[in-house]
Design a protein around this motif. Sequence first.
Motif, PDB file in Angstrom:
ATOM      1  N   ASN A 410      -2.533  17.103 -12.813  1.00 40.84           N
ATOM      2  CA  ASN A 410      -3.931  17.293 -13.218  1.00 40.84           C
ATOM      3  C   ASN A 410      -4.816  16.180 -12.647  1.00 40.84           C
ATOM      4  O   ASN A 410      -5.919  16.422 -12.155  1.00 40.84           O
ATOM      5  CB  ASN A 410      -4.060  17.300 -14.741  1.00 40.84           C
ATOM      6  CG  ASN A 410      -3.538  18.571 -15.374  1.00 40.84           C
ATOM      7  OD1 ASN A 410      -3.315  19.575 -14.698  1.00 40.84           O
ATOM      8  ND2 ASN A 410      -3.331  18.538 -16.692  1.00 40.84           N
ATOM      9  N   VAL A 411      -4.315  14.950 -12.719  1.00 38.98           N
ATOM     10  CA  VAL A 411      -5.061  13.807 -12.188  1.00 38.98           C
ATOM     11  C   VAL A 411      -5.265  13.953 -10.687  1.00 38.98           C
ATOM     12  O   VAL A 411      -6.389  13.819 -10.167  1.00 38.98           O
ATOM     13  CB  VAL A 411      -4.339  12.486 -12.520  1.00 38.98           C
ATOM     14  CG1 VAL A 411      -4.985  11.317 -11.774  1.00 38.98           C
ATOM     15  CG2 VAL A 411      -4.349  12.222 -14.020  1.00 38.98           C
ATOM     16  N   PHE A 412      -4.175  14.220  -9.958  1.00 37.18           N
ATOM     17  CA  PHE A 412      -4.278  14.361  -8.506  1.00 37.18           C
ATOM     18  C   PHE A 412      -5.190  15.521  -8.128  1.00 37.18           C
ATOM     19  O   PHE A 412      -6.005  15.418  -7.211  1.00 37.18           O
ATOM     20  CB  PHE A 412      -2.888  14.572  -7.897  1.00 37.18           C
ATOM     21  CG  PHE A 412      -2.054  13.320  -7.801  1.00 37.18           C
ATOM     22  CD1 PHE A 412      -2.637  12.074  -7.663  1.00 37.18           C
ATOM     23  CD2 PHE A 412      -0.664  13.396  -7.838  1.00 37.18           C
ATOM     24  CE1 PHE A 412      -1.855  10.917  -7.566  1.00 37.18           C
ATOM     25  CE2 PHE A 412       0.118  12.252  -7.738  1.00 37.18           C
ATOM     26  CZ  PHE A 412      -0.474  11.018  -7.606  1.00 37.18           C
ATOM     27  N   GLU A 413      -5.049  16.635  -8.838  1.00 39.87           N
ATOM     28  CA  GLU A 413      -5.878  17.798  -8.537  1.00 39.87           C
ATOM     29  C   GLU A 413      -7.355  17.493  -8.773  1.00 39.87           C
ATOM     30  O   GLU A 413      -8.226  17.896  -7.987  1.00 39.87           O
ATOM     31  CB  GLU A 413      -5.449  18.993  -9.385  1.00 39.87           C
ATOM     32  CG  GLU A 413      -6.173  20.287  -9.040  1.00 39.87           C
ATOM     33  CD  GLU A 413      -5.592  21.494  -9.756  1.00 39.87           C
ATOM     34  OE1 GLU A 413      -5.826  22.620  -9.292  1.00 39.87           O
ATOM     35  OE2 GLU A 413      -4.885  21.308 -10.774  1.00 39.87           O
ATOM     36  N   GLY A 414      -7.636  16.755  -9.840  1.00 43.51           N
ATOM     37  CA  GLY A 414      -9.014  16.397 -10.137  1.00 43.51           C
ATOM     38  C   GLY A 414      -9.637  15.560  -9.039  1.00 43.51           C
ATOM     39  O   GLY A 414     -10.832  15.688  -8.731  1.00 43.51           O
ATOM     40  N   ILE A 415      -8.841  14.686  -8.440  1.00 42.10           N
ATOM     41  CA  ILE A 415      -9.349  13.818  -7.370  1.00 42.10           C
ATOM     42  C   ILE A 415      -9.429  14.587  -6.050  1.00 42.10           C
ATOM     43  O   ILE A 415     -10.410  14.500  -5.317  1.00 42.10           O
ATOM     44  CB  ILE A 415      -8.454  12.577  -7.223  1.00 42.10           C
ATOM     45  CG1 ILE A 415      -8.548  11.715  -8.483  1.00 42.10           C
ATOM     46  CG2 ILE A 415      -8.853  11.769  -5.994  1.00 42.10           C
ATOM     47  CD1 ILE A 415      -7.574  10.549  -8.521  1.00 42.10           C
ATOM     48  N   LEU A 416      -8.389  15.364  -5.746  1.00 42.30           N
ATOM     49  CA  LEU A 416      -8.331  16.063  -4.463  1.00 42.30           C
ATOM     50  C   LEU A 416      -9.327  17.216  -4.370  1.00 42.30           C
ATOM     51  O   LEU A 416      -9.870  17.489  -3.298  1.00 42.30           O
ATOM     52  CB  LEU A 416      -6.914  16.597  -4.231  1.00 42.30           C
ATOM     53  CG  LEU A 416      -5.834  15.552  -3.961  1.00 42.30           C
ATOM     54  CD1 LEU A 416      -4.448  16.174  -4.094  1.00 42.30           C
ATOM     55  CD2 LEU A 416      -6.009  14.943  -2.576  1.00 42.30           C
ATOM     56  N   GLN A 417      -9.555  17.885  -5.480  1.00 43.32           N
ATOM     57  CA  GLN A 417     -10.388  19.088  -5.431  1.00 43.32           C
ATOM     58  C   GLN A 417     -11.627  19.011  -6.315  1.00 43.32           C
ATOM     59  O   GLN A 417     -12.496  19.866  -6.230  1.00 43.32           O
ATOM     60  CB  GLN A 417      -9.559  20.314  -5.856  1.00 43.32           C
ATOM     61  CG  GLN A 417      -8.374  20.579  -4.947  1.00 43.32           C
ATOM     62  CD  GLN A 417      -7.606  21.833  -5.347  1.00 43.32           C
ATOM     63  OE1 GLN A 417      -7.852  22.420  -6.393  1.00 43.32           O
ATOM     64  NE2 GLN A 417      -6.672  22.235  -4.508  1.00 43.32           N
ATOM     65  N   GLY A 418     -11.724  17.991  -7.131  1.00 45.60           N
ATOM     66  CA  GLY A 418     -12.779  17.965  -8.134  1.00 45.60           C
ATOM     67  C   GLY A 418     -14.075  17.337  -7.695  1.00 45.60           C
ATOM     68  O   GLY A 418     -15.054  17.385  -8.422  1.00 45.60           O
ATOM     69  N   THR A 419     -14.116  16.714  -6.527  1.00 47.72           N
ATOM     70  CA  THR A 419     -15.353  16.093  -6.067  1.00 47.72           C
ATOM     71  C   THR A 419     -15.583  16.442  -4.611  1.00 47.72           C
ATOM     72  O   THR A 419     -14.659  16.774  -3.868  1.00 47.72           O
ATOM     73  CB  THR A 419     -15.288  14.556  -6.189  1.00 47.72           C
ATOM     74  OG1 THR A 419     -14.309  14.057  -5.262  1.00 47.72           O
ATOM     75  CG2 THR A 419     -14.912  14.128  -7.590  1.00 47.72           C
ATOM     76  N   GLN A 420     -16.829  16.348  -4.177  1.00 51.66           N
ATOM     77  CA  GLN A 420     -17.157  16.640  -2.781  1.00 51.66           C
ATOM     78  C   GLN A 420     -16.667  15.556  -1.844  1.00 51.66           C
ATOM     79  O   GLN A 420     -16.557  15.778  -0.640  1.00 51.66           O
ATOM     80  CB  GLN A 420     -18.677  16.815  -2.643  1.00 51.66           C
ATOM     81  CG  GLN A 420     -19.220  18.053  -3.354  1.00 51.66           C
ATOM     82  CD  GLN A 420     -20.723  18.218  -3.164  1.00 51.66           C
ATOM     83  OE1 GLN A 420     -21.396  17.295  -2.737  1.00 51.66           O
ATOM     84  NE2 GLN A 420     -21.224  19.396  -3.488  1.00 51.66           N
TER      85      GLN A 420
END
Length: 605
Positions: A410-420
């Motif tokens: 969840n953490v990695f996904e938030g960083i990889l896909q959660g911001t421009q």
Amino acid sequence: MAEKVSMLKNNPKSSRSQSRSSLTQALAVALTTLVAFSAFRFLQREHSVVCSKTESIYTVDSSKPRVECIAIDGSQILDTGSLDDVLGRLKNMAWTSSLTLFPSTLTGMLYRPPKVIFIDPSSIIVPGLADAHAHIIENGFKMQLQLDGADSVAEVIERIKDHINKRPDMPEDHWIEGMGWDQNRWPDSRFPTAADLDSDPLLKGRPIALRRVDGHATWVSSRVLELMGELPSEVDGGTIVRDNNGNPTGIFVDNAIALIPAPEWTESQLSEYFDATMKAALSFGLTSIHDADTLPQMRKFFIKQAKAGKIPMRLYVMLNGHLEVPEKGQLIKYGKQGRLTIRSIKLYTDGALGSWGAALLEPYADKPDTMGIMRSTAKEMDQLVRNYWKDGWQVNIHCIGDRANHVILNVFEGILQGTQVGPNVTEWRPRIEHAQIMTQADLKRAGTLGVTTSVQPTHATSDMWYAETRLGPDRIKGAYAYQTQLKNSRNGILPLGSDFPVEGVNPLLGFYAAVSRLAPDGTSPHGTGGWYPSERLTRTQALKGMTLDAAYASFMENEIGSLEPGKKADFVVLDKDIMTVPVDEILSIRVVATVIDGEVVHGNL
């Protein structure tokens, strides 16, 4: 003459033009001399060509999987192929680089044919082997008092007594430390206690601290409990095991271990432990190790060794990110030999399965009162990872249980896909260390995200005797699922390690476990066919996992990990062919020579 000088003075442009012309001519002469000198050195340098008459050089280069020979120029691989082709190309290189400068007769006189070395027909060559997850200093520490394989508390006590008796000058207040006990091997599978250590007169009153085999629990004596004084009722991310009356039993799990006041290792001890591990590792064909929890004192020690040119192999260091990390602490190919790299952070999410510390989504099947330990909260981990990513660090996170893996994905996904402005996953290369127990959905998600799962095959074969009891028949299907992880991987990457000293240093133990899913004696809970054999790796996959995939996980795939022209001349000669011998012969294979930067550092060619 006076008239000419006068004319030059009166024509400064002509003077500058002549000066430039003279400078150009001087540079041309210097460049020609330099090129001639380089060509002369190439002609005179004795190149080495190492060959296998049976073409048993496994390159891990998909364009040339097996070759007869590799040509070596100093610390680099110059060429690969058949003997005739390699010798022909080397000669062409020499003549091409020199015929424009030297007459052909002189070129022929100066050219030194390469030294050709043939390995034994039964031997093979593979790229230098890597361990993608290990603990260098801790391994040397463990070698002083090893508790592996002890089948009871009584056997542990006998080993400690033997350790003391061999050191008659040891004062009674000297801390006795060791590692390797495993209560799962004992008849009642219970945690030991401080009272157990007090049961022998030779041990009673001594400060003793013994780490469990996985390093996630420590067993201490009553004397240590006395030194600790009053203990907190609870520890975030850890456990103080207590009896029915609420008194500490002597077992401290995960974050609670930090309460134990064991003395810090001296530089002399660090040096002793480091040298012991390096000697063992080289003897087993390791040329690269990822140190997976480098404490501040270890970092300083590694840097000092690198400055002195005393790093015998390539070290890729993960600093402990829960402690103080230097603001500008990254070092790439540092030191006299360029063998130390510090560019990654190691974080911990949970504990280990063997001590019921792995964080699970549902309670343990054999201990339903617990779901394990989250050593850091999801919010804390998210903030830590984001901060380290922004500062340019690769982030590698210890995750055993399915809950821990789920939280970190969840953490990695938030960083990889959660911001421009999220990172490119190939440039960042975040890793999950162990990735032991995962849901089927998270096995797929890790691959989709491009997160590297860094695994240790010997953990599967060590844990297989109790893992299903801990997890039950459904969760076990997502545990130690190496073939599934590799198939799901976006880039087909699955770096392999050992986690030594939790497991043995010899990388062939991991190779054997990966391709067989068997214990060293050829057994498993599912018989001689292996434990959940569908998750076995092929031999080609396993070799790539401990060479090129490990190199990728440390940003070194363009320099090491396969035997290709332009890469470092790191390779290992084995006395038998690990790619073809029967499975039960793999662990009998021995290292004939370990070569790093073109130099034999163990054995002989």
